[in-house]
Design an enzyme around this catalytic site. Sequence first.
Site, PDB file in Angstrom:
ATOM      1  N   ASP A  39     -40.608  81.191 -81.841  1.00  0.00           N
ATOM      2  CA  ASP A  39     -41.238  80.113 -82.594  1.00  0.00           C
ATOM      3  C   ASP A  39     -41.995  80.653 -83.795  1.00  0.00           C
ATOM      4  O   ASP A  39     -42.189  81.856 -83.948  1.00  0.00           O
ATOM      5  CB  ASP A  39     -42.176  79.297 -81.690  1.00  0.00           C
ATOM      6  CG  ASP A  39     -42.967  80.180 -80.720  1.00  0.00           C
ATOM      7  OD1 ASP A  39     -43.316  81.310 -81.094  1.00  0.00           O
ATOM      8  OD2 ASP A  39     -43.223  79.736 -79.590  1.00  0.00           O
ATOM      9  N   ASP A 108     -50.580  75.084 -69.857  1.00  0.00           N
ATOM     10  CA  ASP A 108     -50.021  73.802 -69.419  1.00  0.00           C
ATOM     11  C   ASP A 108     -48.553  73.945 -69.005  1.00  0.00           C
ATOM     12  O   ASP A 108     -47.854  72.953 -68.816  1.00  0.00           O
ATOM     13  CB  ASP A 108     -50.169  72.736 -70.517  1.00  0.00           C
ATOM     14  CG  ASP A 108     -49.496  73.144 -71.819  1.00  0.00           C
ATOM     15  OD1 ASP A 108     -48.788  74.172 -71.851  1.00  0.00           O
ATOM     16  OD2 ASP A 108     -49.672  72.425 -72.829  1.00  0.00           O
ATOM     17  N   HIS A 110     -46.091  75.490 -70.732  1.00  0.00           N
ATOM     18  CA  HIS A 110     -45.067  75.459 -71.782  1.00  0.00           C
ATOM     19  C   HIS A 110     -44.454  76.836 -72.016  1.00  0.00           C
ATOM     20  O   HIS A 110     -45.105  77.867 -71.813  1.00  0.00           O
ATOM     21  CB  HIS A 110     -45.619  74.865 -73.093  1.00  0.00           C
ATOM     22  CG  HIS A 110     -46.590  75.735 -73.829  1.00  0.00           C
ATOM     23  ND1 HIS A 110     -47.946  75.480 -73.846  1.00  0.00           N
ATOM     24  CD2 HIS A 110     -46.415  76.846 -74.598  1.00  0.00           C
ATOM     25  CE1 HIS A 110     -48.557  76.389 -74.584  1.00  0.00           C
ATOM     26  NE2 HIS A 110     -47.651  77.241 -75.057  1.00  0.00           N
ATOM     27  N   GLU A 115     -44.005  71.831 -75.479  1.00  0.00           N
ATOM     28  CA  GLU A 115     -45.169  71.275 -74.792  1.00  0.00           C
ATOM     29  C   GLU A 115     -44.733  70.270 -73.714  1.00  0.00           C
ATOM     30  O   GLU A 115     -43.582  69.838 -73.686  1.00  0.00           O
ATOM     31  CB  GLU A 115     -46.075  70.583 -75.814  1.00  0.00           C
ATOM     32  CG  GLU A 115     -46.605  71.502 -76.917  1.00  0.00           C
ATOM     33  CD  GLU A 115     -47.769  72.386 -76.489  1.00  0.00           C
ATOM     34  OE1 GLU A 115     -47.919  72.660 -75.285  1.00  0.00           O
ATOM     35  OE2 GLU A 115     -48.541  72.801 -77.368  1.00  0.00           O
TER      36      GLU A 115
END
Length: 212
Positions: A39, A108, A110, A115
């Site tokens: 990313d 979380d 990811h 996400e």
Amino acid sequence: CRVLGLPTGSTPVALYKEAIAGVRRGELDFSAVHTFNLDEYLGLPPEHPQSYRRFMAENLFNHVNIKAENIDFLSGLPAGIAAECARYEKAIQALGGIDLQILGIGRDGHIGFNEPGTSLASRTHEATLTQETIADNQRFFGAGEEVPRWSLTMGVGTILDAREILLLATGASKAEAVAAMIEGPVSSLCTASALQLHAKVTIIIDAAAAAR
């Protein structure tokens, strides 16, 4: 391994240090390796101190014998977002796919910047970062400096296409996410849980990350 998928963040830094040491000892050779990073922040030029392109240069690329033309990266300043995402997918496919994809995991759950709520079939795409992710990344930016709110990221489907996956996680803050990834239901609420569907995944965690 010929084609590597690489992550950024604090977790893989120790791995990159070991890779650099391996090259210096003559045990590793990056001369025929191609890399694709997971990313990049949208809005940051490659030379920005907090761009992932700069991170990779400082933590790995500048210290190993990789050829500059073999490093492919999503652009933080693309002429067109959809076109850049499509280009990246085609570039991966042109090299026959990723042999080994290395991953971290967010608090979380990811992977990449996929996400919670991201489709588990997603391809490379623009992602809006959650407030939790923005808060986690604030430590890398200066006081008063705004953390980017958007990124381009490989999709979950793109990641799952890799022939082999290695995920690293350390620390108590990752324990809930690790438990959801390994033992929870396969759900877009924890995109790392999609790794349960992959045939060849190795997960390396410390005791704190394994606490749950």
